[in-house]
Design a protein around this motif. Structure first.
Motif, PDB file in Angstrom:
ATOM      1  N   LYS A  28       0.874  -1.579   0.317  1.00 51.02           N
ATOM      2  CA  LYS A  28       0.138  -0.034  -0.313  1.00 51.02           C
ATOM      3  C   LYS A  28       1.046   1.437  -0.130  1.00 51.02           C
ATOM      4  O   LYS A  28       0.592   2.084  -0.949  1.00 51.02           O
ATOM      5  N   LEU A  29       1.758   1.643   0.857  1.00 48.91           N
ATOM      6  CA  LEU A  29       2.493   2.323   0.842  1.00 48.91           C
ATOM      7  C   LEU A  29       3.180   2.559  -0.886  1.00 48.91           C
ATOM      8  O   LEU A  29       3.708   3.637  -1.489  1.00 48.91           O
ATOM      9  N   ALA A  30       3.700   1.393  -1.225  1.00 58.39           N
ATOM     10  CA  ALA A  30       4.264   1.327  -3.001  1.00 58.39           C
ATOM     11  C   ALA A  30       3.298   1.679  -3.908  1.00 58.39           C
ATOM     12  O   ALA A  30       3.343   2.958  -4.823  1.00 58.39           O
ATOM     13  N   GLU A  31       2.051   1.884  -3.126  1.00 58.18           N
ATOM     14  CA  GLU A  31       1.079   1.845  -3.998  1.00 58.18           C
ATOM     15  C   GLU A  31       0.893   3.690  -4.561  1.00 58.18           C
ATOM     16  O   GLU A  31       1.029   4.717  -4.838  1.00 58.18           O
ATOM     17  N   LYS A  32       0.891   4.281  -2.541  1.00 56.73           N
ATOM     18  CA  LYS A  32       0.895   5.857  -2.800  1.00 56.73           C
ATOM     19  C   LYS A  32       2.442   7.075  -2.847  1.00 56.73           C
ATOM     20  O   LYS A  32       2.111   7.891  -3.511  1.00 56.73           O
ATOM     21  N   TYR A  33       3.378   6.209  -2.212  1.00 48.87           N
ATOM     22  CA  TYR A  33       4.643   6.324  -2.211  1.00 48.87           C
ATOM     23  C   TYR A  33       6.218   5.849  -3.134  1.00 48.87           C
ATOM     24  O   TYR A  33       5.401   4.908  -3.857  1.00 48.87           O
ATOM     25  N   ASP A  34       6.436   6.879  -3.563  1.00 48.17           N
ATOM     26  CA  ASP A  34       7.859   6.308  -4.523  1.00 48.17           C
ATOM     27  C   ASP A  34       8.811   5.882  -3.423  1.00 48.17           C
ATOM     28  O   ASP A  34       9.535   6.368  -3.177  1.00 48.17           O
TER      29      ASP A  34
END
Lengths: 167, 167
Positions: free
Chosen positions: A72-78
């Motif tokens: 989920k972090l990788a979806e929202k952030y680089d």
């Protein structure tokens, strides 16, 4: 990576309890202790030997909650994974394979092995306050036994708390 | 690291001339060509195989002048070596050993293996203009056959010119 994505202390505890007949638990590290401070002097030297062994970093358990929150972090952030791995030559290939196994959606372009973490990012999640000293962005201190004494940083105790802070 | 400290194209040329009966020279790369563009299609696939072989990066020649200028740079500056090595797992240990052999005064704390070079530094010496795109500091483009077409950067053709620019 260590103590944030990888439960490296958990592996230390397992090794010493198995090979040296100790009875360490994570609780004995509280508060503010480094793992090596738990070791009796006559086996303290063995720690670097274990760390230097090829394969040591290949089968470390993933920290609880990281497998659920990271995508989920990788979806929202680089998302970049930055590990101070360079002190241990044999750790490099193991760490890369470990990351590719557990976090295959993190491209090789976003993996950094270094010494000093001189990375140009906006947010850093780390268990070592030394990595925050020259960093101007938002600092999330991921709780680990050795960092319990610090209260000047935004603290995240678990990956669920990382999710609450950043998602 | 590659094409600035390490003469990686020189090693490619030597391998192909020896194993594939080619007669490449560095001059044939001028101007603006990548090494792989020189390769006939029937052997182009072999390039990644050579790069992935353990040991490939261990014995690459040092770029002319680097051994003389680097110690002086390291006296005046806090020098970091940053290599986009992460694409090739087997290169990591080789590159670290190579650096320790030829540049032993560069501490492990100042070595970074990465993909994207998101490093927080003041000056960058690089042969790839893509590494300058998101970098705000002083950019020194180290001449390599593939970068001859770019004229918007401060160019250094040799390590002697690096010395003249920075010492």
């Amino acid at each position: 990576m260590d103590e944030v994505l990888a439960d490296t202390i958990g592996k230390f505890i397992a090794i010493y309890n198995e090979k040296h007949n100790t009875d360490f638990t994570i609780d004995k590290l509280q508060p503010g202790k480094e793992f090596h401070e738990l070791l009796p002097a006559y086996i303290r030297y063995t720690l670097r030997e274990y760390i230097n062994e090829p394969g040591f970093f290949r089968d470390i358990p993933v920290m609880q909650g990281a497998l659920e929150v990271m995508p989920k972090l990788a979806e929202k952030y680089d998302v970049y994974i930055v590990s101070a791995a360079m002190e241990f030559k044999n750790s490099l290939a193991d760490k890369l394979e470990w990351l590719n196994e557990h976090f295959p959606y993190i491209s090789w372009t976003n993996i950094i092995f270094c010494g000093h973490k001189i990375v140009n990012v906006d947010i850093m999640i780390d268990d070592r306050v030394k990595n925050f000293v020259n960093f101007d962005g938002r600092k999330l201190l991921f709780t680990s036994p050795h960092n319990m004494a610090y209260d000047e940083y935004e603290r995240v105790n678990t990956w669920e708390e990382v999710a609450a802070a950043l998602l």
